[in-house]
Design an enzyme around this catalytic site. Structure first.
Site, PDB file in Angstrom:
ATOM      1  N   ASP A   8       0.871  -1.177   0.000  1.00 27.76           N
ATOM      2  CA  ASP A   8       0.000   0.000   0.000  1.00 27.76           C
ATOM      3  C   ASP A   8       0.907   1.226   0.000  1.00 27.76           C
ATOM      4  O   ASP A   8       2.139   1.105  -0.165  1.00 27.76           O
ATOM      5  CB  ASP A   8      -0.992  -0.043   1.183  1.00 27.76           C
ATOM      6  CG  ASP A   8      -0.331   0.214   2.529  1.00 27.76           C
ATOM      7  OD1 ASP A   8       0.905   0.330   2.601  1.00 27.76           O
ATOM      8  OD2 ASP A   8      -1.071   0.306   3.536  1.00 27.76           O
ATOM      9  N   CYS A  63       3.071  -3.177   4.117  1.00 26.97           N
ATOM     10  CA  CYS A  63       2.237  -2.032   4.474  1.00 26.97           C
ATOM     11  C   CYS A  63       2.961  -1.294   5.598  1.00 26.97           C
ATOM     12  O   CYS A  63       4.162  -1.507   5.792  1.00 26.97           O
ATOM     13  CB  CYS A  63       0.799  -2.445   4.822  1.00 26.97           C
ATOM     14  SG  CYS A  63       0.586  -3.386   6.338  1.00 26.97           S
ATOM     15  N   THR A  65       2.666  -1.431   8.995  1.00 29.55           N
ATOM     16  CA  THR A  65       3.086  -2.325  10.078  1.00 29.55           C
ATOM     17  C   THR A  65       3.331  -3.751   9.597  1.00 29.55           C
ATOM     18  O   THR A  65       3.923  -4.550  10.328  1.00 29.55           O
ATOM     19  CB  THR A  65       1.971  -2.414  11.140  1.00 29.55           C
ATOM     20  OG1 THR A  65       0.782  -2.886  10.476  1.00 29.55           O
ATOM     21  CG2 THR A  65       1.703  -1.063  11.785  1.00 29.55           C
ATOM     22  N   HIS A  96       9.396 -24.496   8.248  1.00 31.98           N
ATOM     23  CA  HIS A  96       8.252 -25.165   8.877  1.00 31.98           C
ATOM     24  C   HIS A  96       6.917 -24.851   8.204  1.00 31.98           C
ATOM     25  O   HIS A  96       6.048 -25.712   8.150  1.00 31.98           O
ATOM     26  CB  HIS A  96       8.128 -24.738  10.356  1.00 31.98           C
ATOM     27  CG  HIS A  96       9.204 -25.296  11.221  1.00 31.98           C
ATOM     28  ND1 HIS A  96       9.180 -25.192  12.586  1.00 31.98           N
ATOM     29  CD2 HIS A  96      10.344 -25.968  10.908  1.00 31.98           C
ATOM     30  CE1 HIS A  96      10.256 -25.772  13.101  1.00 31.98           C
ATOM     31  NE2 HIS A  96      10.978 -26.244  12.100  1.00 31.98           N
ATOM     32  N   ARG A 107       7.007   0.967   8.276  1.00 30.22           N
ATOM     33  CA  ARG A 107       7.109   2.033   9.282  1.00 30.22           C
ATOM     34  C   ARG A 107       7.742   1.561  10.581  1.00 30.22           C
ATOM     35  O   ARG A 107       8.027   2.371  11.452  1.00 30.22           O
ATOM     36  CB  ARG A 107       5.718   2.623   9.560  1.00 30.22           C
ATOM     37  CG  ARG A 107       5.178   3.393   8.372  1.00 30.22           C
ATOM     38  CD  ARG A 107       3.815   4.018   8.636  1.00 30.22           C
ATOM     39  NE  ARG A 107       3.367   4.714   7.425  1.00 30.22           N
ATOM     40  CZ  ARG A 107       2.107   4.822   7.032  1.00 30.22           C
ATOM     41  NH1 ARG A 107       1.143   4.287   7.760  1.00 30.22           N
ATOM     42  NH2 ARG A 107       1.797   5.460   5.929  1.00 30.22           N
ATOM     43  N   HIS A 132       5.304 -31.168   9.226  1.00 28.48           N
ATOM     44  CA  HIS A 132       5.059 -29.833   8.664  1.00 28.48           C
ATOM     45  C   HIS A 132       4.115 -29.930   7.460  1.00 28.48           C
ATOM     46  O   HIS A 132       3.225 -29.095   7.290  1.00 28.48           O
ATOM     47  CB  HIS A 132       6.377 -29.167   8.283  1.00 28.48           C
ATOM     48  CG  HIS A 132       7.289 -29.000   9.452  1.00 28.48           C
ATOM     49  ND1 HIS A 132       6.897 -28.361  10.607  1.00 28.48           N
ATOM     50  CD2 HIS A 132       8.565 -29.418   9.666  1.00 28.48           C
ATOM     51  CE1 HIS A 132       7.893 -28.375  11.475  1.00 28.48           C
ATOM     52  NE2 HIS A 132       8.910 -29.013  10.931  1.00 28.48           N
TER      53      HIS A 132
END
Ligand code: RB5
Length: 140
Positions: A8, A63, A65, A96, A107, A132
């Site tokens: 974004d 993005c 975060t 895994h 950010r 797995h």
């Protein structure tokens, strides 16, 4: 190997940085193409389409975060998006979880760390271990 990359507006600059840093990668840039505000779920949906249709083998999503775009990407069957926040996680997400999308938070992460985690992600194969495989199978 073709790698799709999307972000974004919050991740736009880091997306461009990664493309410039890994010029040997065959990138498929799915947007966004400027720092103008846009909605991360739209980019995550595009990533799912591109990977599930075989147009790319793996992906990178960014993005602000890394959280919103991870949530959106992981709603799609066939997508295993991992927010990479240290080197061990970057390795284990491949070993895994057979993660097929690396996620970063522009950010909250330094470019230096992102490069290190992405190098590890790229260099680590899926372990193919029985337990797995079973767990990934259980994801549906
Ligand atoms: C956009 O401002 C921001 O909310 C987004 O990039 C992301 O951090 C959401 O999880």
């Amino acid at each position: 190997m073709k790698i799709a990359i999307g972000s974004d507006h919050g991740g736009f600059e880091l997306k461009e940085f990664l493309k410039n840093n890994y010029q040997d990668i065959d990138w498929f840039d799915i947007g966004t193409y400027s720092s103008e505000s846009c909605d991360y779920p739209v980019i995550a949906d595009k990533m799912a389409d591109v990977i599930n249709s075989g147009q790319a083998d793996m992906g990178v999503l960014i993005c602000g975060t890394g959280v919103g775009i991870s949530i959106a990407a992981n709603r799609h069957k066939g997508i295993r998006a991992a927010l990479l926040y240290n080197n061990e996680v970057a390795a284990l997400a491949r070993e895994h979880n057979n993660a097929n999308v690396a996620v970063f938070g522009a950010r909250v992460q330094t470019k230096k760390d992102v490069l290190q985690y992405f190098d590890t992600f790229l260099a680590t194969p899926f372990s193919n271990g029985e337990r797995h495989c079973r767990r990934i199978e259980l994801l549906g």
